[in-house]
Design a protein around this motif. Structure first.
Motif, mmCIF file in Angstrom:
data_model
loop_
_atom_site.group_PDB
_atom_site.id
_atom_site.type_symbol
_atom_site.label_atom_id
_atom_site.label_comp_id
_atom_site.label_asym_id
_atom_site.label_seq_id
_atom_site.Cartn_x
_atom_site.Cartn_y
_atom_site.Cartn_z
ATOM 1 N N ILE A 17 0.837 -1.208 0.000
ATOM 2 C CA ILE A 17 0.000 0.000 0.000
ATOM 3 C C ILE A 17 0.867 1.251 0.000
ATOM 4 O O ILE A 17 0.645 2.190 -0.778
ATOM 5 C CB ILE A 17 -0.942 -0.010 1.226
ATOM 6 N N LYS A 18 1.858 1.283 0.866
ATOM 7 C CA LYS A 18 2.735 2.449 1.006
ATOM 8 C C LYS A 18 3.498 2.733 -0.287
ATOM 9 O O LYS A 18 3.553 3.875 -0.764
ATOM 10 C CB LYS A 18 3.717 2.193 2.151
ATOM 11 N N LEU A 19 4.076 1.707 -0.884
ATOM 12 C CA LEU A 19 4.891 1.893 -2.079
ATOM 13 C C LEU A 19 4.036 2.235 -3.296
ATOM 14 O O LEU A 19 4.425 3.081 -4.117
ATOM 15 C CB LEU A 19 5.722 0.636 -2.336
ATOM 16 N N ARG A 20 2.894 1.613 -3.429
ATOM 17 C CA ARG A 20 2.018 1.919 -4.567
ATOM 18 C C ARG A 20 1.398 3.313 -4.421
ATOM 19 O O ARG A 20 1.233 4.021 -5.412
ATOM 20 C CB ARG A 20 0.929 0.856 -4.707
ATOM 21 N N ASP A 21 1.054 3.676 -3.213
ATOM 22 C CA ASP A 21 0.501 5.008 -2.982
ATOM 23 C C ASP A 21 1.497 6.086 -3.396
ATOM 24 O O ASP A 21 1.135 7.082 -4.034
ATOM 25 C CB ASP A 21 0.142 5.162 -1.503
ATOM 26 N N THR A 22 2.761 5.877 -3.058
ATOM 27 C CA THR A 22 3.819 6.819 -3.437
ATOM 28 C C THR A 22 3.933 6.938 -4.951
ATOM 29 O O THR A 22 3.992 8.040 -5.515
ATOM 30 C CB THR A 22 5.167 6.354 -2.849
ATOM 31 N N ARG A 23 3.954 5.806 -5.619
ATOM 32 C CA ARG A 23 4.073 5.789 -7.079
ATOM 33 C C ARG A 23 2.870 6.468 -7.744
ATOM 34 O O ARG A 23 3.023 7.282 -8.658
ATOM 35 C CB ARG A 23 4.182 4.331 -7.546
ATOM 36 N N SER B 282 12.208 -7.554 2.469
ATOM 37 C CA SER B 282 13.187 -7.470 1.377
ATOM 38 C C SER B 282 12.581 -7.975 0.074
ATOM 39 O O SER B 282 12.829 -7.407 -0.994
ATOM 40 C CB SER B 282 14.443 -8.279 1.724
ATOM 41 N N SER B 283 11.787 -9.026 0.153
ATOM 42 C CA SER B 283 11.133 -9.564 -1.047
ATOM 43 C C SER B 283 10.092 -8.592 -1.586
ATOM 44 O O SER B 283 10.004 -8.359 -2.796
ATOM 45 C CB SER B 283 10.463 -10.905 -0.721
ATOM 46 N N VAL B 284 9.304 -8.003 -0.687
ATOM 47 C CA VAL B 284 8.267 -7.065 -1.118
ATOM 48 C C VAL B 284 8.902 -5.830 -1.751
ATOM 49 O O VAL B 284 8.437 -5.338 -2.783
ATOM 50 C CB VAL B 284 7.370 -6.662 0.065
ATOM 51 N N TYR B 285 9.985 -5.332 -1.153
ATOM 52 C CA TYR B 285 10.607 -4.118 -1.679
ATOM 53 C C TYR B 285 11.341 -4.366 -2.993
ATOM 54 O O TYR B 285 11.488 -3.452 -3.805
ATOM 55 C CB TYR B 285 11.536 -3.491 -0.628
ATOM 56 N N LEU B 286 11.777 -5.592 -3.206
ATOM 57 C CA LEU B 286 12.337 -5.920 -4.516
ATOM 58 C C LEU B 286 11.258 -5.786 -5.591
ATOM 59 O O LEU B 286 11.471 -5.159 -6.633
ATOM 60 C CB LEU B 286 12.895 -7.345 -4.517
ATOM 61 N N SER B 287 10.076 -6.360 -5.332
ATOM 62 C CA SER B 287 9.022 -6.371 -6.352
ATOM 63 C C SER B 287 8.292 -5.044 -6.465
ATOM 64 O O SER B 287 7.948 -4.611 -7.567
ATOM 65 C CB SER B 287 8.015 -7.490 -6.058
ATOM 66 N N GLU B 288 8.060 -4.363 -5.353
ATOM 67 C CA GLU B 288 7.236 -3.155 -5.375
ATOM 68 C C GLU B 288 8.037 -1.859 -5.457
ATOM 69 O O GLU B 288 7.521 -0.854 -5.936
ATOM 70 C CB GLU B 288 6.332 -3.116 -4.133
ATOM 71 N N ALA B 289 9.288 -1.866 -4.974
ATOM 72 C CA ALA B 289 10.102 -0.643 -5.022
ATOM 73 C C ALA B 289 11.093 -0.695 -6.181
ATOM 74 O O ALA B 289 11.069 0.153 -7.072
ATOM 75 C CB ALA B 289 10.836 -0.437 -3.700
ATOM 76 N N ALA B 290 11.960 -1.710 -6.191
ATOM 77 C CA ALA B 290 12.948 -1.808 -7.273
ATOM 78 C C ALA B 290 12.256 -2.010 -8.622
ATOM 79 O O ALA B 290 12.469 -1.249 -9.570
ATOM 80 C CB ALA B 290 13.926 -2.943 -6.986
ATOM 81 N N LEU B 291 11.411 -3.024 -8.702
ATOM 82 C CA LEU B 291 10.721 -3.294 -9.964
ATOM 83 C C LEU B 291 9.538 -2.358 -10.183
ATOM 84 O O LEU B 291 8.954 -2.332 -11.262
ATOM 85 C CB LEU B 291 10.267 -4.757 -10.011
#
Length: 760
Positions: free
Chosen positions: A297-303, A392-401
């Protein structure tokens, strides 16, 4: 013992009556005759089981397609006309739009076949047959078979069966596991690669309500688009567009009913639900609630906020990001609703209680203890270990990718491995580089580097702030040392020097790729550091904790099914063809709030707001609705019904699925679920879960009256048969249709050499 337990469960399933709730379950069509048909008849079904699924003859299954691997569609004419959701066709519609001719914004209907628009890469799969191959896959496997050996055997047999079923490329085939690997089914499809856009309403109509109304009821959205499937002159699949292809003639297409629906009418949804996790244990639910969903939610909201900010300032940017924004926003809101629902409905507590009862049942019998005794403990230990590395797995898929340039850089990893090989294979390098040219073309079409730079800085800062320092990639240390920890400064450096943000420079690199140039590119260097860190420091630890999880889950699900013999479980959704059935039903969303089962065009006028892009109503639509110019699409109450709800069990992937009445006629298009039941993928709530559908009459009104494309409606088989079959009174036999009602006749044709449907 495992084999005996499996056989015992199979015999119980054969001998016991099917007592599962009709409104819960995404059922395999192959098994409907044995498990569901009698119950469906009581609810109002008039079709035979063979008219729903038959491997030798035309049946409902032949009218249903999987669109692009992500949505569902259905044939509505004998000329290959296909109906699906607007949001399923969104990317195709956007791809044909320009700032000069924005058909996404303005709508589009092909007036002739020559105006229908090709969509390279888009395909549909049509089911040929399915078969239970559990016995063949699990032959010779016992509880004593080591897990690694079991996995190798199962995977090998799955590959071999699928390959044999393809018949030298004639079909697409795969074997999917069900019930956490306790059962296996073979699916065989024909794949058609020439899919052309025929029509879509204006975005303000097809996406009316936008993010505000998404996942909400009441709805007034005409969520539909039209495509046509083309085939060779002998009606066979082709891999893509060809000028001499002709409209495909389906074995069956759905007749369209103008009768409308009433409360408690029978409803059936056929489609390709993507993924449910109703067997997810309490520890898995807790991890989702605590870590996974909040991070998403946090990462998608930012994007989304950054994309919207730039899109609001520049129409060209908005058009580029329209499809991407819609895709990300859809599940951003879903994750919010899922977490709220889990808390409100105490989903974790319910699962914990279920597991306690299961543990007690297991402990009552030494044989059960030997078979299942360690399963729950192994599950809990695995999730406890995974919790340390999950972020770490979530941030790879939602932040890096989630950062476009880094996602694009990740596509160059195979090329990187080839370039740094001890003896580089130049032919292989050339082939990979040529393949990346097409990928680059697609990437840069809808890419804005200035927007992505903002996203890069924001998401990488969150990555640095939120993930444990010992789990972070080495490149973050460089940012701290050389850029004072400022991701803004580092982003400026990356985007000023990376060739991956420029189409011309990327194409130049791909003409003659070198290891030195790739390693020195700052965007690739960052992605490479992130991937290397994950592969070396995160993935091995996650895999170590997950090692026994597959076996534990398999035993856990087997134990549940053996314990609860009075319940017939449906397998979790996994993008394979399924059928759900139920009724048209209103519901009480919360205290003192009761929702009707249908909406009307009056709601469009009530929501209309020219100052809010989500609720703009085109002038022509306003004029027609205010004049109550509904034509033949008006309901018997004189209004134009826009949507209705049923208790059909659906999830993502069902988008575009037909809602079918008891006679096999199309009455609506499934396009959403309701906010109060956002936990539905994890736990089903029969009182709250609803399937939101566009009324087919509103869809046709939008095509004919609003869109001026009556020729497309005329192409369909329109019926007006009298009351939609409703439920049969308790204890009564299913009633025959009344004098006005005519059951849809499905033409059948025996095909030589095809086997009868497999049964358990």
């Amino acid at each position: 013992m495992f084999k005996r337990t499996w056989l015992k469960g199979l015999l119980l399933a054969l001998l016991l009556p099917a007592v599962a709730r009709a409104d819960e379950g995404m059922w395999l069509p192959l098994l409907v005759k044995r498990l569901n048909h009698a119950d469906m008849q009581k609810k109002g079904l008039k079709l035979t089981a063979e008219e729903i699924y038959d491997v030798n003859n035309a049946s409902l299954k032949d009218a249903i397609v999987q669109l692009g691997g992500f949505c569902t569609g259905e044939f509505v004419s004998k000329q290959g006309l296909l109906l699906t959701n607007h949001h399923c066709g969104y990317d195709a519609i956007q791809s044909h739009s320009t700032t000069q001719n924005n058909i996404l914004q303005n709508g589009f209907y092909a007036q002739t076949r020559s105006e229908e628009k090709a969509n390279p890469g888009l395909f549909v799969d049509i089911l040929v047959r399915m078969e239970d191959v559990s016995g063949k896959v699990l032959e010779g496997i016992t509880p004593q078979t080591p897990e690694a050996e079991r996995n190798a055997l199962v995977q090998k047999r799955q590959r071999e069966m699928a390959e044999a079923a393809k018949e030298n490329g004639q079909y697409v085939a795969y074997v999917r596991d069900m019930f956490a690997g306790n059962e296996f089914y073979l699916f065989v499809y024909q794949r058609f690669g020439d899919v052309r856009l025929v029509g879509a309403p204006a975005e303000s109509v097809g996406k009316f309500g936008g993010d505000t109304d998404n996942w909400m009821w009441p709805r007034h959205t005409a969520d539909f688009s039209l495509f046509r499937i083309y085939a060779s002159k002998d009606n066979k699949p082709t891999k893509g567009f060809a000028a001499d292809n002709v409209p495909y003639i389906p074995k069956h297409h759905l007749p369209v009913s103008l009768q409308g629906v009433s409360e408690n009418d029978f409803s059936m949804v056929f489609g390709f639900p993507g993924r449910t996790q109703r067997f997810l244990p309490a520890a898995g639910l807790q991890l989702t609630l605590d870590q996974t969903n909040p991070a998403r939610i946090k990462l998608r909201d930012t994007r989304l906020k950054l994309w919207k900010e730039d899109g609001d300032q520049d129409p060209a940017v908005r058009l580029k990001y329209a499809s991407k924004y819609a895709n990300i926003a859809n599940y951003w809101k879903y994750f919010i609703g899922q977490n709220e629902g889990m808390k409100r409905l105490k989903t974790v507590d319910q699962k914990t209680a279920e597991e306690a009862a299961l543990a007690q049942w297991i402990a009552q019998d030494p044989a059960r203890g030997q078979q299942y005794g360690q399963a729950l403990n192994d599950i809990n230990q695995a999730y406890a270990g995974m919790r340390q590395y999950n972020l770490s797995s979530v941030y790879l898929s939602e932040a890096a990718l989630g950062t476009e340039v880094l996602a694009f850089a990740s596509r160059l990893m195979p090329l990187y491995q080839q370039l740094k090989a001890e003896s580089p294979d130049q032919a292989a390098i050339r082939k990979t580089a040529d393949g990346l040219k097409e990928s680059a073309e697609d990437f840069f079409k809808d890419y804005n580097p200035a927007t992505d730079q903002k996203v890069f800085a924001a998401l990488m800062q969150l990555y640095y702030n939120d993930v444990a320092k010992e789990q972070q990639p080495e490149i973050f240390q460089t940012v701290q040392k050389q850029y004072g920890g400022s991701m803004q400064k580092y982003a400026a450096e990356v985007f000023s020097k990376s060739f991956l943000v420029s189409k011309a420079k990327t194409e130049q690199f791909l003409q003659k790729p070198t290891l030195l140039q790739l390693e020195n590119d700052p965007a690739f260097r960052m992605m490479n550091s992130i991937v290397k860190n994950f592969q070396e420091n995160i993935q091995p630890k996650m895999q170590a904790h997950q090692a026994g999880l597959a076996r534990a889950n398999r035993l856990y699900v087997a134990a549940l099914r053996e314990k609860n013999t009075q319940k017939v479980y449906s397998p979790d959704a996994n993008s394979t063809i399924r059928l759900s059935y139920g009724s048209v039903r209103s519901y009480q969303g919360r205290d003192a709030v009761r929702y009707s089962y249908f909406t009307t065009a009056q709601g469009v006028l009530e929501k209309e707001d020219a100052t809010n892009p989500e609720f703009v109503v085109p002038p022509k639509q306003l004029e027609l609705l205010r004049a109550k110019d509904y034509g033949r699409f008006a309901d018997k109450d004189g209004t134009l019904h826009t949507g209705f709800i049923t208790d059909n069990d659906i999830t993502g992937g069902n988008s575009g699925s037909p809602v079918i009445n008891g006679r096999g006629e199309l009455i609506g298009l499934a396009f959403d679920g309701n906010w109060e039941a956002m936990t539905g993928d994890l736990a089903y709530d029969p009182e709250l879960k609803r399937c939101i559908n566009a009324d087919i009459r509103y869809v046709l009104w939008c095509v004919e009256k609003l869109g001026g494309a009556k020729h497309l409606v005329d192409e369909m088989t329109i019926v007006n048969n009298g009351p939609n079959p409703g439920p049969v009174a308790a204890g009564a036999a299913p009633a025959a249709a009344d004098g006005k009602a005519t059951k849809v006749k499905i033409k059948t044709k025996k095909k030589k050499g095809e086997a009868a449907p497999a049964t358990l």
